[in-house]
Design an enzyme around this catalytic site. Structure first.
Site, PDB file in Angstrom:
ATOM      1  N   GLU A  59      -1.824  -0.626   0.725  1.00  0.00           N
ATOM      2  CA  GLU A  59      -0.496  -0.905   1.253  1.00  0.00           C
ATOM      3  C   GLU A  59      -0.176  -0.064   2.497  1.00  0.00           C
ATOM      4  O   GLU A  59       0.297  -0.568   3.495  1.00  0.00           O
ATOM      5  CB  GLU A  59       0.526  -0.601   0.143  1.00  0.00           C
ATOM      6  N   ASP A  60      -0.433   1.226   2.393  1.00  0.00           N
ATOM      7  CA  ASP A  60       0.085   2.148   3.407  1.00  0.00           C
ATOM      8  C   ASP A  60      -0.912   2.552   4.476  1.00  0.00           C
ATOM      9  O   ASP A  60      -0.546   3.160   5.469  1.00  0.00           O
ATOM     10  CB  ASP A  60       0.582   3.441   2.729  1.00  0.00           C
TER      11      ASP A  60
END
Ligand code: MN
Length: 718
Positions: free
Chosen positions: A92-93
């Site tokens: 995600e990051d």
């Protein structure tokens, strides 16, 4: 980190999240060295990926995945789950791709991480009870590996612990989602420790004032109980020892949110809920549980109607215990829970117990089998309970046969698995279904037949005057869509039948040099009455559907003198354009195509069926001469028709591909193809082709005959 400590870390100046050293110490206690090493590698990858990132609390980002892994290590979960927890925000990051995780940690870890990232993308929007239930199911349905849920629950737990750093509106939304969605999921899966913590933290963020009041009162009550509780525990311990029953007696903590819920549910005052002693007894066997019950009932007087046997009839998530309430010292109620060590473990960890690492365990057990094992265990326990309800709440969640999708407004619709955009449109409203012309999934245009997947947002584009496409009937799965499309087709068929019937009657009248237009209204009305029809359209519909014969109807429309005279000449054939719709069909015994000599058979209910004049089936039907009518192709037909060829070929590799490409070269579509093995030397291929007319078919046949491997070609005749 235990529960009390976690609340501490919430407070200003509370201690920082534990580092990797603490996590390693934790997993070393139950995992083999090789797995501990993998966990350290996962930590290093995550630390690298999150380098320079900070949480809103100001701490380095890596403290978050480490804390999440720590929560799961408390549950003694397997090494893959701990690795996935460390990596759960990496996709995600950070740019680190799923592929890299798969390569270094295996497909299962990669799938868990990917699953958690997907869950992060769906957000709960409304607080309606039914919506919450659907949303919970959607979350579970999106998950193929239940460990995704465990990582997500641990992730949520840590985020709730550090929620104070969020801006208030966001804090509220997350707290609401936690109480409505994630705590109930933890409860359903039986992961009690996480459920309690999520509830208390959610309650605290959402209703800080109420939380404070209950907390203060709880403290006061504890002060009051300080004197008596140890005495009660000692008294029960002594009674057990006297009966030679080894067991552990503990005083039980009350949880703030469950106190609050009890007040609301039962409409009782705070003191009625709080001023209660809570004790738990854990003993060696089921038998010992019931004997312990007898012992406590003789030590203190039981309150009538308060005994619950969750051992014989477990709760839906598998929870088992005996519950009873007694009159304690000074008449203060004393709530006692009695259970075995196994029941206690299940009550605390639920489904997570099945993923707890056991040494010497067979690595081959798939996560699916384990989930099934858990379910099977629950099923056996539920015997005598309510199996329907049980299936609804658990099985459907884990092995879903439903998909959950959003409307553009954020409402959730539950549809059977395999549902398409058209099913969705009809589920929204039949009017939307009827008028739909296009669909968007997650804002991208897709074909209407696209199958829906969990968590997608579906938007239907409608147009005024649009009508259902008969082809939809082939792919919709919901009863509502199917019934609605069928209903429409029926209406359409009716109006087409009326049209055809009118043409057939006109054709029959032509034999007598008359037309429908030239027939006076009174004669028509009389014919309608004589033939038992409701009105003229009804009469024409019956003719169009083959239920009444056009020549007989025509006779009723003639003036008496002409009716007696025999036909004035042969009828002109009815023109067939191929666009008549549902009331004209083409026989699949002989596959007629334009320029074939044809004849039509009036089939009751089906309308007109076109056969080739040479069709073998005609012989048997000639017993009903009045059911046949002359037809001819219209000059320009604007569509393609199915035709079938039988091609005998040499049986050798690659011959099928050769035939297919030979046909493709004539720009003809193959609708269907089947090979019937003849013998070692030759095979017969049946080909259903889409052609405009005989000219095109002849071209195909010529092309096939020119191929050396083709032995013979012929058209199918019944
Ligand atoms: Mn996270």
């Amino acid at each position: 980190m235990d529960y009390a400590a976690s609340l501490l870390s919430f407070l200003p100046g509370g201690r920082r999240s534990p580092g990797i050293a603490q996590l390693v110490a934790q997993v070393e206690k139950y995992l083999p060295a090789a797995q501990v090493e993998r966990i350290q590698e996962a930590y290093e990858l995550a630390a690298e990926a999150h380098k320079g990132q900070k949480r809103l609390t100001g701490e380095p980002y890596i403290t978050h995945p480490v804390a999440v892994a720590g929560i799961l290590a408390d549950l003694h979960l397997d090494g893959q789950t701990i690795c996935a927890a460390l990596l759960h925000d990496v996709i995600e990051d950070t740019p680190t791709a799923k592929d890299e995780i798969r390569e270094r940690f295996g497909a299962e870890v990669a799938e868990i991480v990917d699953g958690v990232s997907k869950l992060d993308k769906v957000q709960f929007k409304s607080r309606k009870e039914a919506q919450a239930e659907s949303f919970r199911k959607m979350i579970l349905a999106m998950v193929r590996d239940i460990r995704v849920i465990m990582v997500k629950l641990a992730d949520r737990t840590h985020n709730m612990r550090t929620l104070g750093a969020m801006p208030p509106p966001k804090r509220r939304r997350i707290a609401l989602e936690t109480l409505d969605i994630y705590a109930p999921i933890a409860n359903r899966l039986g992961i009690h420790s996480i459920k309690l913590e999520l509830e208390d933290l959610g309650f605290r963020s959402l209703y800080p004032q109420r939380y404070k009041v209950i907390e203060r009162e709880l403290k006061r009550a504890r002060g009051n109980q300080k004197e008596f509780l140890p005495k009660i525990v000692a008294a029960i311990e002594k009674a057990l020892a006297d009966a030679d029953l080894p067991g552990k007696v503990d005083s039980r903590e009350k949880h703030l949110y469950s106190i609050y819920q009890k007040m609301r549910r039962k409409g009782v005052s705070l003191s009625e809920v709080i001023d209660v002693y809570g004790v738990r007894v854990v003993v060696g066997s089921v038998d010992a549980c019931y004997r312990t019950l007898g012992i406590v009932h003789s030590a203190y007087k039981p309150m009538p109607g308060r005994f619950k046997d969750y051992i014989a009839i477990p709760r839906i998530n598998g929870y088992q215990s005996l519950h009873t309430t007694l009159f304690g010292p000074n008449g203060v109620p004393l709530e006692v829970q009695i259970r075995t060590e196994d029941m206690h473990r299940l009550a605390e960890n639920g489904i997570a117990a099945h993923w707890q690492y056991k040494s010497g365990e067979d690595v081959g057990t798939s996560q699916h089998e384990r989930a099934r094992e858990w379910l099977k265990g629950l099923m056996q326990m539920q015997e005598g309970g309510n199996p329907e309800e049980f299936f609804e709440s658990v099985k459907v969640d884990l092995f879903p046969d439903k998909v959950y999708v959003f409307t553009p407004k954020g409402d959730i619709l539950r549809l059977p698995r395999g549902s398409t955009c058209v099913d969705f449109a009809y589920a929204v409203h039949s009017e939307v279904g009827r008028r739909c012309v296009a669909a968007k999934i997650d804002r991208r245009l897709v074909p209407l037949r696209t199958e829906l997947r969990n968590g997608q947002t579906v938007e239907i584009i409608t147009a005024k005057g649009a009508t259902p496409n008969p082809a939809w009937a082939n792919f919709v799965v919901t009863a509502k869509a199917r019934a609605s499309i069928r209903g429409y087709l029926k209406t359409m068929k009716r109006s087409e039948a009326v049209d055809l019937g009118r043409r057939l009657v006109n054709q029959a009248l032509a034999e007598f040099k008359q037309t429908l237009k030239g027939t006076d209204a009174a004669t028509l009305a009389a014919a309608v009455r004589d033939l038992g029809a409701k009105d003229a359209d009804d009469l024409f519909e019956k003719v169009g559907l083959g239920e009444r014969l056009a020549p007989l109807v025509a006779r009723h429309l003639l003036p008496a003198d002409r009716a007696r005279a025999a036909g004035a000449g042969p009828a002109a054939p009815l023109a067939i354009a191929g666009t008549e719709g549902l009331v004209v069909s083409y026989a699949r015994c002989c596959f007629p195509i334009p320029y074939d000599p044809i004849i039509a058979f009036l089939s009751a209910g089906r309308g007109v069926v076109i056969h080739r004049a040479t069709c073998g089936n005609l012989a048997g039907w000639h017993k009903q001469p009045d059911k046949w009518l002359p037809v001819a192709w219209q000059k320009d037909t604007q569509r393609t028709f199915s035709s079938e060829l039988k091609v005998e070929v040499q049986n050798r590799p690659g011959v099928l591909a050769g035939v297919a490409s030979g046909i493709a070269a004539t720009e003809t579509n193959i609708g269907h193809l089947a090979v019937v093995e003849h013998d070692a030397g030759s095979a017969v291929i049946t080909l259903e082709l889409q052609v405009r007319d005989r000219t095109q078919l002849a071209k195909v046949i010529r092309a096939l005959r020119a191929m050396p491997e083709v032995l013979s070609v012929e058209r199918t005749t019944a």
